[in-house]
Motif scaffolding. Structure first.
Motif, PDB file in Angstrom:
ATOM      1  N   SER A 105       0.594  -1.204  -0.201  1.00  0.00           N
ATOM      2  CA  SER A 105      -0.197   0.379   0.374  1.00  0.00           C
ATOM      3  C   SER A 105       0.797   1.294   0.026  1.00  0.00           C
ATOM      4  O   SER A 105       2.041   1.383   0.406  1.00  0.00           O
ATOM      5  N   HIS A 106      -0.069   2.451  -0.521  1.00  0.00           N
ATOM      6  CA  HIS A 106       1.535   3.869  -0.645  1.00  0.00           C
ATOM      7  C   HIS A 106       0.234   4.465   0.301  1.00  0.00           C
ATOM      8  O   HIS A 106      -1.235   4.504   0.138  1.00  0.00           O
ATOM      9  N   THR A 107       0.625   4.976   1.823  1.00  0.00           N
ATOM     10  CA  THR A 107      -0.641   6.250   2.164  1.00  0.00           C
ATOM     11  C   THR A 107       0.037   7.973   1.706  1.00  0.00           C
ATOM     12  O   THR A 107       1.246   7.956   1.369  1.00  0.00           O
ATOM     13  N   MET A 108      -0.864   8.109   1.355  1.00  0.00           N
ATOM     14  CA  MET A 108      -0.583   9.755   0.719  1.00  0.00           C
ATOM     15  C   MET A 108      -1.687  10.429   1.464  1.00  0.00           C
ATOM     16  O   MET A 108      -3.054  10.417   2.754  1.00  0.00           O
ATOM     17  N   PRO A 109      -1.742  12.061   1.691  1.00  0.00           N
ATOM     18  CA  PRO A 109      -2.003  12.926   2.762  1.00  0.00           C
ATOM     19  C   PRO A 109      -3.415  13.618   1.811  1.00  0.00           C
ATOM     20  O   PRO A 109      -2.840  13.745   0.739  1.00  0.00           O
ATOM     21  N   LEU A 110      -4.506  13.107   2.592  1.00  0.00           N
ATOM     22  CA  LEU A 110      -5.881  13.385   2.649  1.00  0.00           C
ATOM     23  C   LEU A 110      -6.419  13.975   3.066  1.00  0.00           C
ATOM     24  O   LEU A 110      -6.643  13.172   4.346  1.00  0.00           O
ATOM     25  N   SER A 111      -7.008  15.192   2.958  1.00  0.00           N
ATOM     26  CA  SER A 111      -7.941  15.578   4.026  1.00  0.00           C
ATOM     27  C   SER A 111      -9.653  15.433   3.928  1.00  0.00           C
ATOM     28  O   SER A 111     -10.134  15.985   3.048  1.00  0.00           O
ATOM     29  N   VAL A 112     -10.942  14.364   4.990  1.00  0.00           N
ATOM     30  CA  VAL A 112     -11.522  14.054   4.055  1.00  0.00           C
ATOM     31  C   VAL A 112     -12.554  14.031   5.732  1.00  0.00           C
ATOM     32  O   VAL A 112     -12.182  13.886   6.415  1.00  0.00           O
ATOM     33  N   ASN A 113     -13.882  15.059   5.434  1.00  0.00           N
ATOM     34  CA  ASN A 113     -14.701  15.181   6.689  1.00  0.00           C
ATOM     35  C   ASN A 113     -16.177  14.417   6.406  1.00  0.00           C
ATOM     36  O   ASN A 113     -16.609  15.751   5.485  1.00  0.00           O
ATOM     37  N   ILE A 114     -16.108  13.870   7.443  1.00  0.00           N
ATOM     38  CA  ILE A 114     -17.602  13.313   7.279  1.00  0.00           C
ATOM     39  C   ILE A 114     -17.969  13.538   8.385  1.00  0.00           C
ATOM     40  O   ILE A 114     -17.654  13.498   9.196  1.00  0.00           O
ATOM     41  N   PRO A 115     -19.763  13.141   8.194  1.00  0.00           N
ATOM     42  CA  PRO A 115     -20.934  13.688   9.293  1.00  0.00           C
ATOM     43  C   PRO A 115     -20.152  12.119  10.270  1.00  0.00           C
ATOM     44  O   PRO A 115     -20.228  11.419  10.177  1.00  0.00           O
ATOM     45  N   ALA A 116     -20.845  12.891  11.418  1.00  0.00           N
ATOM     46  CA  ALA A 116     -20.493  11.909  12.702  1.00  0.00           C
ATOM     47  C   ALA A 116     -21.414  10.766  12.830  1.00  0.00           C
ATOM     48  O   ALA A 116     -23.089  11.449  11.930  1.00  0.00           O
ATOM     49  N   GLY A 117     -21.620   9.896  13.170  1.00  0.00           N
ATOM     50  CA  GLY A 117     -22.525   8.162  13.071  1.00  0.00           C
ATOM     51  C   GLY A 117     -21.769   7.416  11.850  1.00  0.00           C
ATOM     52  O   GLY A 117     -21.163   7.802  11.002  1.00  0.00           O
ATOM     53  N   SER A 118     -22.933   6.455  12.710  1.00  0.00           N
ATOM     54  CA  SER A 118     -21.879   5.155  12.336  1.00  0.00           C
ATOM     55  C   SER A 118     -23.155   4.896   9.930  1.00  0.00           C
ATOM     56  O   SER A 118     -21.864   3.740   9.329  1.00  0.00           O
ATOM     57  N   GLY A 119     -23.854   4.978  10.126  1.00  0.00           N
ATOM     58  CA  GLY A 119     -24.267   5.787   8.450  1.00  0.00           C
ATOM     59  C   GLY A 119     -23.174   6.199   7.786  1.00  0.00           C
ATOM     60  O   GLY A 119     -23.465   6.077   6.681  1.00  0.00           O
ATOM     61  N   SER A 120     -23.056   7.203   8.062  1.00  0.00           N
ATOM     62  CA  SER A 120     -21.941   7.853   7.207  1.00  0.00           C
ATOM     63  C   SER A 120     -20.703   6.969   7.194  1.00  0.00           C
ATOM     64  O   SER A 120     -20.263   6.849   5.880  1.00  0.00           O
ATOM     65  N   ALA A 121     -20.549   6.074   7.549  1.00  0.00           N
ATOM     66  CA  ALA A 121     -18.972   5.674   7.044  1.00  0.00           C
ATOM     67  C   ALA A 121     -19.535   4.561   6.180  1.00  0.00           C
ATOM     68  O   ALA A 121     -18.221   4.185   4.945  1.00  0.00           O
ATOM     69  N   SER A 122     -20.682   3.932   6.323  1.00  0.00           N
ATOM     70  CA  SER A 122     -21.174   2.833   4.696  1.00  0.00           C
ATOM     71  C   SER A 122     -21.451   3.485   3.669  1.00  0.00           C
ATOM     72  O   SER A 122     -21.235   3.061   2.452  1.00  0.00           O
ATOM     73  N   ARG A 123     -21.271   4.833   3.160  1.00  0.00           N
ATOM     74  CA  ARG A 123     -21.416   5.616   2.307  1.00  0.00           C
ATOM     75  C   ARG A 123     -19.705   6.013   1.778  1.00  0.00           C
ATOM     76  O   ARG A 123     -20.220   7.113   0.607  1.00  0.00           O
TER      77      ARG A 123
END
Length: 213
Positions: free
Chosen positions: A185-203
């Motif tokens: 794998s390769h790790t790269m910088p990336l800024s992502v902000n999603i709503p809190a809550g378990s449903g957000s991760a599945s999207r």
């Protein structure tokens, strides 16, 4: 008495003639032997010619070996142009904005010296202080086969629900990307902000490599 002398003279003449004939016969035999000697020399000189022919044959064999090596060498580029698997070590990774909010394009560029190919979905994990989320596959997308020459690049899309809740949400600061059919794998910088809550991760999803805009 005259008859005897005459007979003696004739006998002496015959003997001399026979002696001369014998001498001439020996000369003839010696000349025949001398004449046969050059024939043996010619046969001997034929031996080097035969050795030369052998050397030529060996030279031809060497030529065939070079032709095979050339054919083998010329076969290498064909295999390369067909595309071996793109390895993580031969790729550079970057990101750019997508067509809409909640989409990021992940760019993969071939930095190797030969063409390579990819087919399928990448692996992608978003990581940060708030934890890790693994992106799921975006179903309903066709999966193209992509071949990259040195210096060429392709993309795939990362989709996530943007945080419009007004709260702090969950922030990720890097992405761990694994190309298709690879284990590194390769790790790269990336800024992502999603709503809190378990449903957000599945999207949080990714498209196949080559399907990005």
């Amino acid at each position: 008495m005259r008859l005897r002398k005459t007979s003696a003279v004739i006998a002496a003449a015959v003997a001399a003639a026979l002696s001369l004939t014998a001498c001439n016969g020996e000369d003839t035999s010696e000349r025949g032997a001398a004449a046969s000697a050059p024939a043996e020399t010619s046969a001997g000189s034929g031996s080097p010619s035969s050795a030369g022919a052998t050397d030529t044959t060996e030279g031809s064999g060497g030529g065939d070996g070079q032709a095979s090596a050339s054919a083998s060498a010329s076969g290498a580029p064909s295999a390369s142009s067909a595309g071996g698997i793109c390895r993580t070590a031969d790729l550079s990774f970057s990101s750019s904005g997508g067509m809409a909010e909640g989409e990021v394009l992940i760019n993969l560029e071939n930095t190797g010296s030969a063409s390579c190919s990819m087919h399928g979905f990448p692996g992608l994990d978003l990581t940060g202080e708030d934890g890790t989320v693994s992106a799921e596959r975006n179903s309903g997308r066709s999966v193209p086969s992509v071949t990259l020459a040195p210096g060429e690049r392709t993309t795939f899309s990362l989709y996530f629900p943007p945080n419009t809740s007004g709260g702090s949400g969950v922030t990720f600061t890097s992405a761990v990307v694994t190309p298709p059919d690879e284990t590194r794998s390769h790790t790269m910088p990336l800024s992502v902000n999603i709503p809190a809550g378990s449903g957000s991760a599945s999207r949080v999803t990714v498209t196949p490599v080559g399907s990005g805009k």
